[in-house]
Design a protein around this motif. Sequence first.
Motif, PDB file in Angstrom:
ATOM      1  N   PHE A  95       0.849  -1.180   0.000  1.00  0.00           N
ATOM      2  CA  PHE A  95       0.000   0.000   0.000  1.00  0.00           C
ATOM      3  C   PHE A  95       0.887   1.233   0.000  1.00  0.00           C
ATOM      4  CE2 PHE A  95      -2.512  -3.020   2.831  1.00  0.00           C
ATOM      5  CZ  PHE A  95      -3.252  -3.539   1.789  1.00  0.00           C
ATOM      6  N   ASP A  96       0.666   2.117  -0.952  1.00  0.00           N
ATOM      7  CA  ASP A  96       1.461   3.332  -1.081  1.00  0.00           C
ATOM      8  C   ASP A  96       0.938   4.429  -0.156  1.00  0.00           C
ATOM      9  OD1 ASP A  96       2.968   2.130  -3.109  1.00  0.00           O
ATOM     10  OD2 ASP A  96       1.545   2.777  -4.646  1.00  0.00           O
ATOM     11  N   ARG A  97       1.767   5.446   0.023  1.00  0.00           N
ATOM     12  CA  ARG A  97       1.369   6.628   0.798  1.00  0.00           C
ATOM     13  C   ARG A  97       0.017   7.106   0.275  1.00  0.00           C
ATOM     14  NH1 ARG A  97       2.363  12.039  -0.593  1.00  0.00           N
ATOM     15  NH2 ARG A  97       3.638  11.220  -2.268  1.00  0.00           N
ATOM     16  N   GLY A  98      -0.889   7.407   1.181  1.00  0.00           N
ATOM     17  CA  GLY A  98      -2.209   7.885   0.794  1.00  0.00           C
ATOM     18  C   GLY A  98      -3.256   6.798   0.640  1.00  0.00           C
ATOM     19  N   TRP A  99      -2.852   5.509   0.703  1.00  0.00           N
ATOM     20  CA  TRP A  99      -3.817   4.423   0.560  1.00  0.00           C
ATOM     21  C   TRP A  99      -4.733   4.363   1.774  1.00  0.00           C
ATOM     22  CZ3 TRP A  99      -5.058   0.221   3.542  1.00  0.00           C
ATOM     23  CH2 TRP A  99      -5.885  -0.748   2.950  1.00  0.00           C
ATOM     24  N   ARG A 100      -6.005   4.163   1.535  1.00  0.00           N
ATOM     25  CA  ARG A 100      -6.981   3.911   2.594  1.00  0.00           C
ATOM     26  C   ARG A 100      -8.012   2.936   2.040  1.00  0.00           C
ATOM     27  NH1 ARG A 100      -9.104   7.549   7.373  1.00  0.00           N
ATOM     28  NH2 ARG A 100     -10.729   6.139   8.129  1.00  0.00           N
ATOM     29  N   TRP A 101      -8.370   1.927   2.859  1.00  0.00           N
ATOM     30  CA  TRP A 101      -9.308   0.898   2.413  1.00  0.00           C
ATOM     31  C   TRP A 101     -10.598   1.525   1.914  1.00  0.00           C
ATOM     32  CZ3 TRP A 101     -14.181  -0.844   2.991  1.00  0.00           C
ATOM     33  CH2 TRP A 101     -14.474  -2.108   2.467  1.00  0.00           C
ATOM     34  N   SER A 102     -11.175   2.465   2.682  1.00  0.00           N
ATOM     35  CA  SER A 102     -12.468   3.040   2.318  1.00  0.00           C
ATOM     36  C   SER A 102     -12.419   3.819   1.007  1.00  0.00           C
ATOM     37  CB  SER A 102     -13.012   3.919   3.447  1.00  0.00           C
ATOM     38  OG  SER A 102     -12.073   4.888   3.832  1.00  0.00           O
ATOM     39  N   ASN A 103     -11.251   4.278   0.588  1.00  0.00           N
ATOM     40  CA  ASN A 103     -11.118   4.987  -0.690  1.00  0.00           C
ATOM     41  C   ASN A 103     -10.729   4.061  -1.836  1.00  0.00           C
ATOM     42  OD1 ASN A 103     -11.625   7.434   0.626  1.00  0.00           O
ATOM     43  ND2 ASN A 103      -9.459   7.781   1.005  1.00  0.00           N
ATOM     44  N   ASP A 104      -9.845   3.099  -1.555  1.00  0.00           N
ATOM     45  CA  ASP A 104      -9.223   2.313  -2.622  1.00  0.00           C
ATOM     46  C   ASP A 104      -9.770   0.899  -2.793  1.00  0.00           C
ATOM     47  OD1 ASP A 104      -7.240   4.302  -3.475  1.00  0.00           O
ATOM     48  OD2 ASP A 104      -6.457   4.049  -1.457  1.00  0.00           O
ATOM     49  N   VAL A 105     -10.434   0.364  -1.783  1.00  0.00           N
ATOM     50  CA  VAL A 105     -10.936  -1.007  -1.884  1.00  0.00           C
ATOM     51  C   VAL A 105     -12.453  -1.069  -1.754  1.00  0.00           C
ATOM     52  CG1 VAL A 105     -10.764  -3.362  -0.977  1.00  0.00           C
ATOM     53  CG2 VAL A 105      -8.764  -1.872  -0.940  1.00  0.00           C
ATOM     54  N   LYS A 106     -13.031  -0.179  -0.977  1.00  0.00           N
ATOM     55  CA  LYS A 106     -14.488  -0.176  -0.783  1.00  0.00           C
ATOM     56  C   LYS A 106     -15.254  -0.244  -2.102  1.00  0.00           C
ATOM     57  CE  LYS A 106     -18.198   2.515   1.348  1.00  0.00           C
ATOM     58  NZ  LYS A 106     -18.506   3.658   2.226  1.00  0.00           N
ATOM     59  N   PRO A 107     -14.865   0.537  -3.126  1.00  0.00           N
ATOM     60  CA  PRO A 107     -15.599   0.432  -4.394  1.00  0.00           C
ATOM     61  C   PRO A 107     -15.497  -0.957  -5.043  1.00  0.00           C
ATOM     62  CG  PRO A 107     -14.276   2.431  -4.348  1.00  0.00           C
ATOM     63  CD  PRO A 107     -13.863   1.608  -3.169  1.00  0.00           C
ATOM     64  N   ILE A 108     -14.412  -1.660  -4.791  1.00  0.00           N
ATOM     65  CA  ILE A 108     -14.223  -3.016  -5.323  1.00  0.00           C
ATOM     66  C   ILE A 108     -15.006  -4.021  -4.488  1.00  0.00           C
ATOM     67  CG2 ILE A 108     -12.515  -4.832  -5.788  1.00  0.00           C
ATOM     68  CD1 ILE A 108     -10.420  -2.520  -6.025  1.00  0.00           C
ATOM     69  N   ALA A 109     -14.929  -3.868  -3.142  1.00  0.00           N
ATOM     70  CA  ALA A 109     -15.554  -4.823  -2.223  1.00  0.00           C
ATOM     71  C   ALA A 109     -17.070  -4.668  -2.172  1.00  0.00           C
ATOM     72  CB  ALA A 109     -14.976  -4.648  -0.825  1.00  0.00           C
ATOM     73  N   GLY A 110     -17.544  -3.418  -2.275  1.00  0.00           N
ATOM     74  CA  GLY A 110     -18.981  -3.185  -2.222  1.00  0.00           C
ATOM     75  C   GLY A 110     -19.579  -3.275  -0.830  1.00  0.00           C
ATOM     76  N   THR A 111     -18.745  -3.151   0.204  1.00  0.00           N
ATOM     77  CA  THR A 111     -19.228  -3.148   1.587  1.00  0.00           C
ATOM     78  C   THR A 111     -18.758  -1.858   2.260  1.00  0.00           C
ATOM     79  OG1 THR A 111     -17.250  -4.350   2.333  1.00  0.00           O
ATOM     80  CG2 THR A 111     -19.197  -5.663   1.792  1.00  0.00           C
ATOM     81  N   ASP A 112     -19.422  -1.471   3.360  1.00  0.00           N
ATOM     82  CA  ASP A 112     -19.065  -0.229   4.043  1.00  0.00           C
ATOM     83  C   ASP A 112     -17.721  -0.311   4.751  1.00  0.00           C
ATOM     84  OD1 ASP A 112     -21.268   1.183   3.202  1.00  0.00           O
ATOM     85  OD2 ASP A 112     -22.482   0.588   4.928  1.00  0.00           O
ATOM     86  N   SER A 113     -17.352  -1.512   5.179  1.00  0.00           N
ATOM     87  CA  SER A 113     -16.047  -1.731   5.799  1.00  0.00           C
ATOM     88  C   SER A 113     -15.545  -3.101   5.367  1.00  0.00           C
ATOM     89  CB  SER A 113     -16.134  -1.634   7.332  1.00  0.00           C
ATOM     90  OG  SER A 113     -17.001  -2.623   7.857  1.00  0.00           O
ATOM     91  N   CYS A 114     -14.278  -3.362   5.598  1.00  0.00           N
ATOM     92  CA  CYS A 114     -13.709  -4.657   5.219  1.00  0.00           C
ATOM     93  C   CYS A 114     -14.305  -5.750   6.106  1.00  0.00           C
ATOM     94  CB  CYS A 114     -12.184  -4.626   5.362  1.00  0.00           C
ATOM     95  SG  CYS A 114     -11.405  -6.195   4.899  1.00  0.00           S
ATOM     96  N   GLN A 115     -14.864  -6.759   5.486  1.00  0.00           N
ATOM     97  CA  GLN A 115     -15.522  -7.845   6.216  1.00  0.00           C
ATOM     98  C   GLN A 115     -14.686  -9.126   6.233  1.00  0.00           C
ATOM     99  OE1 GLN A 115     -18.427  -7.330   8.008  1.00  0.00           O
ATOM    100  NE2 GLN A 115     -17.838  -5.236   7.460  1.00  0.00           N
ATOM    101  N   THR A 116     -13.386  -8.966   6.033  1.00  0.00           N
ATOM    102  CA  THR A 116     -12.475 -10.105   6.021  1.00  0.00           C
ATOM    103  C   THR A 116     -11.689 -10.176   7.320  1.00  0.00           C
ATOM    104  OG1 THR A 116     -12.260  -9.967   3.633  1.00  0.00           O
ATOM    105  CG2 THR A 116     -10.535 -11.145   4.791  1.00  0.00           C
ATOM    106  N   HIS A 117     -11.502 -11.365   7.826  1.00  0.00           N
ATOM    107  CA  HIS A 117     -10.633 -11.618   8.976  1.00  0.00           C
ATOM    108  C   HIS A 117      -9.210 -11.735   8.448  1.00  0.00           C
ATOM    109  CE1 HIS A 117      -8.556 -14.444  11.767  1.00  0.00           C
ATOM    110  NE2 HIS A 117      -9.062 -13.606  12.641  1.00  0.00           N
ATOM    111  N   HIS A 118      -8.290 -10.975   9.015  1.00  0.00           N
ATOM    112  CA  HIS A 118      -6.895 -10.996   8.571  1.00  0.00           C
ATOM    113  C   HIS A 118      -5.996 -11.559   9.663  1.00  0.00           C
ATOM    114  CE1 HIS A 118      -7.701  -8.418   5.071  1.00  0.00           C
ATOM    115  NE2 HIS A 118      -8.525  -7.760   5.870  1.00  0.00           N
ATOM    116  N   LEU A 119      -5.044 -12.361   9.251  1.00  0.00           N
ATOM    117  CA  LEU A 119      -4.011 -12.903  10.129  1.00  0.00           C
ATOM    118  C   LEU A 119      -2.712 -12.756   9.364  1.00  0.00           C
ATOM    119  CD1 LEU A 119      -3.390 -14.478  12.769  1.00  0.00           C
ATOM    120  CD2 LEU A 119      -3.612 -16.568  11.408  1.00  0.00           C
ATOM    121  N   GLY A 120      -1.781 -11.961   9.898  1.00  0.00           N
ATOM    122  CA  GLY A 120      -0.604 -11.714   9.096  1.00  0.00           C
ATOM    123  C   GLY A 120       0.561 -11.098   9.821  1.00  0.00           C
ATOM    124  N   TYR A 121       1.468 -10.541   9.017  1.00  0.00           N
ATOM    125  CA  TYR A 121       2.728  -9.969   9.490  1.00  0.00           C
ATOM    126  C   TYR A 121       3.018  -8.710   8.681  1.00  0.00           C
ATOM    127  CZ  TYR A 121       7.723  -9.493  10.386  1.00  0.00           C
ATOM    128  OH  TYR A 121       8.947  -9.006  10.733  1.00  0.00           O
TER     129      TYR A 121
END
Length: 117
Positions: free
Chosen positions: A39-65
């Motif tokens: 994710f580059d400077r300025g990236w935000r889920w609600s701006n950059d992924v919400k239009p793709i996902a079609g949900t108000d917030s990310c509905q995925t469970h994440h486990l990571g590093y």
Amino acid sequence: MNHMTVRSFDRPEESVDLSGHGHRDMVMLDGTPVERSEFDRGWRWSNDVKPIAGTDSCQTHHLGYCVEGHLRVHLDDGTDQDINAGDAFEIPPGHDAEVVGDARVVLVDFGKAFDNR
């Protein structure tokens, strides 16, 4: 039978562009998706992924590093949490997230992050 599998993010099985502010690459290991997100400077889920996902917030469970950078996660319940390089994380469904600062964020996610595009 025992076997070893190696996949390279240089040749992902799936790749998604995130509105020019980043991308996600996914490889499969023994039927499990492993994702590398940048994710580059300025990236935000609600701006950059919400239009793709079609949900108000990310509905995925994440486990990571977090490999590099600083990510701030905003849970739907109003809780905020920072994730920095070197942190392992678990994020429940129902969140937004944004890059903090000028450095890109690189995450490795073990699971089904590609389910929520």
